[in-house]
Design a protein around this motif. Structure first.
Motif: not given
Ligand code: MN
Ligand code: OGA
Length: 277
Positions: A100, A104, A106, A252, A267
């Protein structure tokens, strides 16, 4: 309605000030969805939600999705909450968190509609590093020269887990199930509203039908274009901050932080309703 909105940059980001108690009302949730569409990234400074409240807010934005098979630090009471940490006592697969550090979106390598939104709250911040950056793929696409828009209009891209973690892990070191994860998507994604975004980032491995070199060069060039200052926002976290972003309208990445920094984020994810196949 007690909600105050302050835009961060012309192309991306708003700070939303709202009472914790008002966040879960239909009226505020609806306003947040509209703002999310318009602004890409919403910051709720120090709102201090519990896991239960974060899940309830996530549910207000759409269907919950849990595309992360194994959930480090998760417990059954808060299923659907993914703990992001590099602490080796909790996370035994650091490569996915280290991945991360690179731009990228998600959920791109799973055979599901691209998740609509990601919701992230800061439980413990790092003393150094750990800021999260966002880059608007809507604004970046819109600003592309017309010739480039025409060139990329029909292209398709293969997204893979191997590509996502290429800077931090060899394919052989990955769990075979994860190593095999790949999904093809359009490079330019047109939403039902007519708005166009680009599905790019480190998961993007190959442009279908192009040589590896040509495809990689194009993807790198589009990523570089999108990461320009005018399309990006870097969030400096305080404990209790909540950030929600349009997962397919923004890339992000996180600024590297130390394994022993204690940085802990929770998350949750909102399912996509528009397929990108
Ligand atoms: Mn992510
Ligand atoms: C992720 C991610 C960002 C962060 O877990 O997918 O991008 O700031 N996290 O930890």
């Amino acid at each position: 309605m007690k909600i105050a909105v302050e835009n961060i940059k012309p192309t991306i980001g708003s700070i939303v000030r709202v009472d914790r108690s008002a966040l879960l009302t239909d009226e505020v949730a609806q306003r947040c969805l509209e703002l999310l569409d318009d602004r890409g990234v919403l910051v709720f400074p120090r709102i201090g939600l519990s896991d239960k409240e974060q899940l309830a807010f996530t549910d207000k934005l759409g269907a919950r999705v849990n595309f992360t098979n194994r959930v480090p630090g998760g417990d059954s009471a808060t299923q659907g909450v993914y703990t992001i940490t590099l602490d080796p006592k909790i996370n035994t697969e650091p490569e996915y968190v280290l991945g991360t550090y690179f731009w990228h979106m998600d959920g791109m390598t799973s055979p599901i509609p691209p998740p609509k939104a990601s919701v992230l709250s800061a439980r413990k911040v790092a003393a150094k590093g750990g800021q999260t950056e966002f880059a608007s793929t809507f604004a970046a696409y819109q600003a592309l020269p017309e010739e480039d828009k025409a060139d990329i209009a029909k292209l398709r891209v293969m997204h893979t887990v191997v590509a996502a973690v290429r800077e931090v892990a060899t394919p052989e070191s990955l769990d075979p199930q994860r190593r095999a994860m790949k999904h093809e998507r359009p490079l330019v994604w047109t939403r039902k509203s007519g708005r166009k975004s680009m599905l790019i980032g480190y998961t993007a491995d190959e442009v279908v039908g192009m040589s590896h070199a040509e495809g990689r060069a194009l993807l790198a060039r589009l990523l570089e274009w999108t990461a320009q200052q005018e399309f990006t926002y870097r969030h400096q976290w305080s404990e209790g901050d909540l950030v929600v972003w349009d997962n397919c309208g923004a890339l992000h990445r996180v600024i590297p932080y130390a394994t022993d920094s204690g940085r802990t984020m929770h998350r949750t994810s909102v399912a996509g309703v528009e397929a990108a196949t």
